[in-house]
Design a protein around this motif. Structure first.
Motif, PDB file in Angstrom:
ATOM      1  N   PRO A  61      52.014  26.394-136.323  1.00  0.00           N
ATOM      2  CA  PRO A  61      51.269  26.708-137.545  1.00  0.00           C
ATOM      3  C   PRO A  61      51.356  28.193-137.874  1.00  0.00           C
TER       4      PRO A  61
ATOM      5  N   TYR B 139      53.417  24.739-141.355  1.00  0.00           N
ATOM      6  CA  TYR B 139      54.018  24.919-140.036  1.00  0.00           C
ATOM      7  C   TYR B 139      55.437  25.467-140.183  1.00  0.00           C
TER       8      TYR B 139
ATOM      9  N   TYR C  48      45.349  20.761-136.177  1.00  0.00           N
ATOM     10  CA  TYR C  48      46.357  21.341-135.281  1.00  0.00           C
ATOM     11  C   TYR C  48      46.286  20.697-133.900  1.00  0.00           C
TER      12      TYR C  48
END
Length: 437
Positions: free
Chosen positions: A191, A233, A117
């Motif tokens: 996310p 996501y 991420y």
């Protein structure tokens, strides 16, 4: 192949194998088992949607479950059904799913490892935005602002650094903050959940995040790429989180759900890649200096430090345009060290008389209220001298809405007169007087 979203942001690449996931096989397997147990989904494509992975990777996971006698194939249902193989949990699989649910109720979309991420945050950083004067002017078009204000706001927003807007109440600080949000315009990838040290933190929040419409591929195209990104996501508008007098330091920590045994991201993590507006600074139960001290590391180092229930601390990205808004003078609520860490300080003052009249005329036009020269002269020469000719942006809306309410009550057409101005003015300010109890 690197995929670019229509907004110009590089999309998170879709994993091609389980190895690309960078998650423990046990965690992924257990999420699959819990999802099958809770949602009663049986076919690969449906399971892939449920756990937000490509069908090929989902099949890899199913095959591992089969090897461990946790999942078994059902075969196709009948000749008219989909040719897809169906799967269900064995008794051992159900037992393992129940055991895993006692450890964590989380199931559904697989989380994104924090390190993965972090790379996506860099690809879509708020600091990468090239904000033009035209975009900012367009977003602020409904506001009448001093020409020099955009000269200050433009570099501030474009830098992605913190902003402190201060000045008397009722002059549009909140509206300007919302205009800044609208000027950003593009979209990023949020996310659904992230993972660190075996713990899951949910990030995507439909209350905060606005999912964008997906592109639809041309069915005749040889190659379909519009939606080929990591489905863990959600493609969203850049987020905006607004908090005001209710803000407390606790709201900036991870929120632990003891029933689900998972964590929820705090406000600043949910706003990553977007805007965090701290409105009415100075109205919170915490002193402003104490609140700003909490932001020192994030604002200076672009990282925040969070902690689990166990006390384990870890770093997360801090990629947020923070806008503080206050009715107090900065010197009254901050020390010099705190002010130094807020990169831009912009005073939002009340309008001068000419701008006040422009706002008044614009509001009147929008409200279908005819202007009256005698009423305006009375307002400017009689009423405003009572308050030392201090104008505020909220006053035209307040006064005209008051006059409309009076006209509707009296059963007369919308109109403006000195007498109606007096009645509206009486509701804008409360006369100071002692009240016996």
């Amino acid at each position: 192949m690197t995929m670019m979203a229509p907004s110009g942001v590089i999309a998170p690449p879709s994993p091609k194998t389980l190895g690309d996931m960078k998650l423990s096989l046990v965690m992924m397997r257990d999420i699959l088992l819990k999802t099958m147990f809770r949602s009663n989904v049986e076919q690969v494509t449906a399971l892939a949607r449920a756990i937000a992975l490509p069908p090929r990777v989902t099949q890899e996971l199913i095959d591992i479950g089969r090897e461990q006698n946790l999942i078994e194939a059902m075969g196709t249902l009948h000749a008219t059904s989909s040719a897809e193989m169906g799967y269900h949990l064995t008794e051992s699989g159900k037992s393992r799913a129940l055991d895993s649910l006692t450890q964590s109720e989380y199931y559904g979309a697989c989380p994104v490892p924090l390190e993965v991420y972090r790379a996506q945050v860099e690809r879509q950083s708020i600091k990468n935005i090239a904000l033009s004067r035209e975009a900012l002017t367009g977003a602020m078009g409904h506001l009448i602002l001093p020409p020099t204000l955009l000269d200050q706001l433009g570099p501030a927003v474009g830098s992605g650094r913190s902003i402190l807007m201060y000045g008397p109440p009722g002059n549009g600080k909140s509206s300007i903050s919302n205009g800044i949000r609208d000027a950003l315009g593009d979209k990023i990838y949020i996310p659904r959940a992230i993972e660190y040290s075996g713990q899951i933190i949910t990030v995507y929040d439909p209350i905060v995040h606005t999912a964008a419409e997906e592109l639809v591929d041309d069915p005749n195209a040889l190659r379909r790429t519009s939606n080929a990104y990591d489905r863990r996501y959600v493609y969203c508008q850049r987020p905006t989180v607004i908090t005001g007098g209710e803000l407390s330091l606790d709201m900036l920590n991870l929120v632990y759900n003891p029933t689900a045994r998972t964590y929820q991201a705090p406000l600043q993590l949910k706003s990553t890649g977007g805007v965090l507006i701290v409105d009415d600074l100075g109205r919170q139960s915490e002193p402003p200096q104490k609140l700003i001290n909490r932001w020192i590391v994030p604002l200076e180092e672009s990282k925040d430090i969070l902690a689990f229930q166990s006390g384990e601390k870890f770093e997360v990205p801090f990629d947020t345009l923070v806008i503080f808004s206050t009715n107090f003078h900065p010197n009254d609520i901050f020390d010099k060290a705190a002010l130094r860490r807020i990169f831009f300080k912009i005073k939002i003052d009340g309008p001068n008389q000419a701008d006040f009249l422009k706002i008044f005329a614009l509001v009147a036009k929008n409200r279908k209220m005819p202007l009256n020269e005698d009423a305006l002269r009375h307002l400017l020469t009689v009423k405003y001298p009572e308050i030392d000719n201090i104008y505020a942006n909220y006053q035209p809306i307040f006064l005209i809405d008051q006059i409309i309410a009076i006209c509707e009550f009296e059963g007369i057409p919308r109109q403006m007169s000195p007498a109606l101005i007096d009645r509206a003015w009486a509701n804008m300010f409360v006369q100071h007087e002692a009240i016996e109890h």
